[in-house]
Motif scaffolding. Structure first.
Motif, short mmCIF file in Angstrom:
data_model
loop_
_atom_site.label_atom_id
_atom_site.label_comp_id
_atom_site.label_asym_id
_atom_site.label_seq_id
_atom_site.Cartn_x
_atom_site.Cartn_y
_atom_site.Cartn_z
N ASP A 255 0.83 -1.21 0.00
CA ASP A 255 0.00 0.00 0.00
C ASP A 255 0.87 1.26 0.00
O ASP A 255 0.54 2.26 -0.66
N ALA A 258 2.27 1.71 -3.48
CA ALA A 258 1.24 2.18 -4.40
C ALA A 258 0.92 3.66 -4.16
O ALA A 258 0.76 4.43 -5.12
N ALA A 259 0.85 4.06 -2.89
CA ALA A 259 0.57 5.47 -2.58
C ALA A 259 1.71 6.36 -3.02
O ALA A 259 1.49 7.48 -3.51
N GLN A 261 4.01 5.70 -5.48
CA GLN A 261 4.11 5.75 -6.94
C GLN A 261 2.93 6.46 -7.59
O GLN A 261 3.06 6.98 -8.69
N GLY A 262 1.81 6.51 -6.86
CA GLY A 262 0.64 7.18 -7.41
C GLY A 262 0.56 8.64 -7.08
O GLY A 262 -0.30 9.36 -7.60
#
Length: 267
Positions: A255, A258-259, A261-262
């Motif tokens: 998570d 993902a946070a 890279q996003g």
């Protein structure tokens, strides 16, 4: 220019709860249950300071998480196991310093984490001669040790970036978010006591790990700031961390990746 790692770098963070037994002993609260002691300690602190944040010596350590970076290794984990007692966690922390003499990196470690660890090591009879050396055993420590505020063996990023001015201090969550990193995930420090009472020890450890990941990412930017990383070196170190996270077990680490890279890039 890549990250200079002539010595291991250990980013660390602790999570704490009220020291119920200590508070009961100090204030003579033998007739109160744990919840009653916690509430009484909070009220006493509010009366004294206006805040319910307990004095350093009345914090009990329930998690210590680290990011360890060397030339050949990069990993994140929490010391001990969810079943480990405070004495083991604190002992393991100082054993790591004893063995590796790493550069310590923290966010407000000089103002909170290390003083708490000092008191808890005292409570549990932990020995940490390397940590306390100021040059008596190793002459190099006279000029660069863990205890002196303006030395570099412990880098308290909050203190350094504020220019050692308390009025310029900033929260890790806001600085990390400002730089495009995930910031706080899962809970906040204020939620640790409730999580502990609910038995969510693993959740506390996971939250602590995401905090040290944020701190490590800020540290890499700081290394760029002081000329120890080139833009290419910074990109390589961030890519190394992303690769480590991609291969790591744990939903909280996925998570976090993902946070990160996003998030929108910052200039």
């Amino acid at each position: 220019m890549s990250l200079a790692l002539s010595e291991p770098v250990m980013v660390f963070d602790i999570e704490t709860i009220p020291d119920i037994e200590g508070g009961r002993r100090i204030h003579g609260m033998a007739d109160l249950d744990d919840a009653g002691v916690a509430k009484a300690l909070s009220q006493l602190r509010i009366q004294k300071t206006g805040s319910d944040f307990l004095a350093h010596h009345l914090h009990r350590v329930v998690a210590i998480s680290v990011v360890l970076a060397t030339r050949d290794q990069l990993k994140v984990w929490s010391l001990g196991t969810p079943e480990s007692g405070e004495a083991e966690l604190v002992g393991r922390f100082f054993e790591g310093i004893e063995r590796y003499s790493p550069v310590l990196v923290s966010w407000n470690g000089g103002g909170f984490d290390l003083p708490v660890l000092h008191y808890r090591a005292l409570v549990h009879g932990v020995s940490a001669p390397r940590y306390w050396d100021v040059g008596d055993e190793d002459r190099a420590f006279r000029y660069n040790n863990y205890l002196s505020r303006f030395h570099w063996r412990h880098v308290d990023l909050m203190d350094v970036l504020a220019g050692y001015q308390m009025r310029a201090n900033a929260p890790l969550d806001e600085v990390a978010t400002l730089l495009g990193f995930p910031g706080k995930m899962g809970m906040s420090g204020a939620g640790v006591w409730d999580a502990w009472q609910g038995g969510d020890i693993q959740g506390i450890r996971n939250y602590c790990e995401t905090d040290v990941l944020n701190t490590y990412l800020v540290f890499l930017r700081f290394e760029r700031l002081r000329g120890r990383l080139s833009p290419e070196g910074l990109a390589r170190e961030e890519a190394r961390l992303a690769q480590m996270l991609a291969q790591a077990e744990g939903a909280h680490l996925q998570d976090f990746l993902a946070a990160w890279q996003g998030a929108p890039e910052t200039d």
